[in-house]
Design a protein around this motif. Structure first.
Motif, PDB file in Angstrom:
ATOM      1  N   LEU A  25      -2.456 -12.031 -16.863  1.00 39.95           N
ATOM      2  CA  LEU A  25      -2.945 -13.310 -16.323  1.00 39.95           C
ATOM      3  C   LEU A  25      -3.212 -13.143 -14.836  1.00 39.95           C
ATOM      4  O   LEU A  25      -2.663 -12.232 -14.189  1.00 39.95           O
ATOM      5  CB  LEU A  25      -1.893 -14.405 -16.509  1.00 39.95           C
ATOM      6  N   PHE A  26      -3.995 -14.040 -14.296  1.00 36.19           N
ATOM      7  CA  PHE A  26      -4.225 -14.086 -12.853  1.00 36.19           C
ATOM      8  C   PHE A  26      -3.277 -15.099 -12.212  1.00 36.19           C
ATOM      9  O   PHE A  26      -2.833 -16.040 -12.884  1.00 36.19           O
ATOM     10  CB  PHE A  26      -5.682 -14.463 -12.563  1.00 36.19           C
ATOM     11  N   PRO A  27      -2.989 -14.920 -10.911  1.00 32.08           N
ATOM     12  CA  PRO A  27      -2.044 -15.842 -10.249  1.00 32.08           C
ATOM     13  C   PRO A  27      -2.417 -17.305 -10.397  1.00 32.08           C
ATOM     14  O   PRO A  27      -1.539 -18.166 -10.547  1.00 32.08           O
ATOM     15  CB  PRO A  27      -2.099 -15.388  -8.779  1.00 32.08           C
ATOM     16  N   TRP A  28      -3.730 -17.647 -10.410  1.00 30.90           N
ATOM     17  CA  TRP A  28      -4.106 -19.051 -10.526  1.00 30.90           C
ATOM     18  C   TRP A  28      -3.769 -19.634 -11.893  1.00 30.90           C
ATOM     19  O   TRP A  28      -3.590 -20.826 -12.038  1.00 30.90           O
ATOM     20  CB  TRP A  28      -5.583 -19.261 -10.212  1.00 30.90           C
ATOM     21  N   ASP A  29      -3.647 -18.755 -12.921  1.00 27.68           N
ATOM     22  CA  ASP A  29      -3.257 -19.255 -14.245  1.00 27.68           C
ATOM     23  C   ASP A  29      -1.813 -19.762 -14.259  1.00 27.68           C
ATOM     24  O   ASP A  29      -1.465 -20.678 -14.990  1.00 27.68           O
ATOM     25  CB  ASP A  29      -3.383 -18.143 -15.291  1.00 27.68           C
ATOM     26  N   TYR A  30      -0.926 -19.093 -13.476  1.00 24.74           N
ATOM     27  CA  TYR A  30       0.503 -19.357 -13.625  1.00 24.74           C
ATOM     28  C   TYR A  30       1.225 -19.813 -12.350  1.00 24.74           C
ATOM     29  O   TYR A  30       2.407 -20.123 -12.387  1.00 24.74           O
ATOM     30  CB  TYR A  30       1.214 -18.116 -14.176  1.00 24.74           C
ATOM     31  N   ALA A  31       0.547 -19.876 -11.210  1.00 20.93           N
ATOM     32  CA  ALA A  31       1.252 -20.206  -9.955  1.00 20.93           C
ATOM     33  C   ALA A  31       1.990 -21.538 -10.063  1.00 20.93           C
ATOM     34  O   ALA A  31       3.200 -21.627  -9.852  1.00 20.93           O
ATOM     35  CB  ALA A  31       0.251 -20.232  -8.796  1.00 20.93           C
ATOM     36  N   ALA A  32       1.265 -22.598 -10.424  1.00 25.29           N
ATOM     37  CA  ALA A  32       1.889 -23.929 -10.494  1.00 25.29           C
ATOM     38  C   ALA A  32       2.855 -24.033 -11.674  1.00 25.29           C
ATOM     39  O   ALA A  32       4.005 -24.482 -11.531  1.00 25.29           O
ATOM     40  CB  ALA A  32       0.800 -24.996 -10.607  1.00 25.29           C
TER      41      ALA A  32
END
Ligand code: LIP
Length: 268
Positions: free
Chosen positions: A204-211
């Motif tokens: 996954l990319f950070p924007w998929d899982y950051a929040a």
């Protein structure tokens, strides 16, 4: 910080109106390949959020899925997926997350994930708990055998296909059932809200899982990469997230399928 958090929530809710206003002509284009799609609404929502969020915190950087990184070396960085679940959005499947994370020196401090179709607003500030529409949420204490397991197929990386489905099959055999939502941010929030017990995805990319990773941690869950190492927010990473009763079992099951942190995707 509480006022900033509410302003971020307000901005994300307004972005949801853009998604709901979408007409049939979504302007679908391919990015890295046939299965990696983007629409004119992904770009429009990201432009809206970048402008609004940086007006709230001008000293922050911005890392969004649909554009080049903007000053991500700064102390504060917004990490944003304007429409997580783009293929669902294109197909009219109402499982879409507008995901905004705010990191400070590489650690997530705030997370907001909103599904504009169900009006589920998942939120968290570090140390202040996790909420859905303002009501506290928490993970279950169910073991995998009594749980729903979410997974993703990392479909941009065909080399991960066999491993993804081998792990999913083992989870199917070890859980009540499996689910593939198509939006990582909501996979994480659903575990946080007790709607399931674990979630994995090989890349996954950070924007998929950051929040969603902060929301799940603040709901009492454990979030690591698939080797058990801490998540990274500066490059792609694998994902192993669960309630406390299931996380080690998930890691053991993943290791039993031969995952050793492939270079394509895992954090390690
Ligand atoms: C999607 C993720 C999903 C993953 C897809 C895609 P997008 O994000 O949320 O979990 O399996 O490959 O990365 O591209 O819709 O923002």
């Amino acid at each position: 910080m509480e006022q900033l958090h509410q302003s971020i929530i307000d901005a994300v809710r307004e972005a949801g109106a853009i998604v709901r206003s979408a007409d049939e002509d979504k302007g679908v284009k391919e990015k890295s390949g046939h299965q990696d799609l983007v629409t004119r609404y992904d770009s429009a929502v990201q432009r809206f959020l970048e402008e609004r969020l940086l007006s709230l915190l001008p000293e922050a950087g911005f890392l969004g899925e649909e554009d080049a990184p903007n000053h991500t070396e700064r102390e504060w960085v917004f990490i944003v997926d304007p429409i997580d679940g783009t293929t669902n959005f294109i197909k009219g499947i109402p499982i879409v997350g507008i995901s905004v994370g705010l990191a400070r020196n590489g650690q997530m401090e705030q997370g907001v994930v909103y599904n504009p179709y169900t009006d589920d607003m998942f939120t968290a500030r570090r140390g202040h708990g996790a909420f859905c529409n303002g009501k506290p949420i928490s993970v279950t204490n169910n073991p995998l055998a009594d749980g729903i397991s979410f997974f993703g197929t990392s479909l941009y990386y065909p080399e991960l296909e066999d491993r993804s489905f081998a792990i999913a099959k083992k989870l199917f055999e070890s859980s009540l059932d499996v689910r593939r939502l198509g939006a990582a941010s909501l996979d994480l929030c659903y575990v946080a809200a007790g709607r399931g017990e674990c979630y994995f995805e090989c890349s996954l990319f950070p924007w998929d899982y950051a929040a969603g990773s902060l929301i799940l941690e603040e709901a009492g869950g454990i979030v690591t990469d698939m080797t058990g190492a801490p998540l990274r927010f500066d490059h792609r990473c694998s994902m192993a997230a669960a309630n406390t009763a299931s996380h080690q079992q998930l890691l053991d099951l993943i290791a039993g399928c031969g995952w050793r942190g492939d270079k394509m995707g895992a954090g390690s």
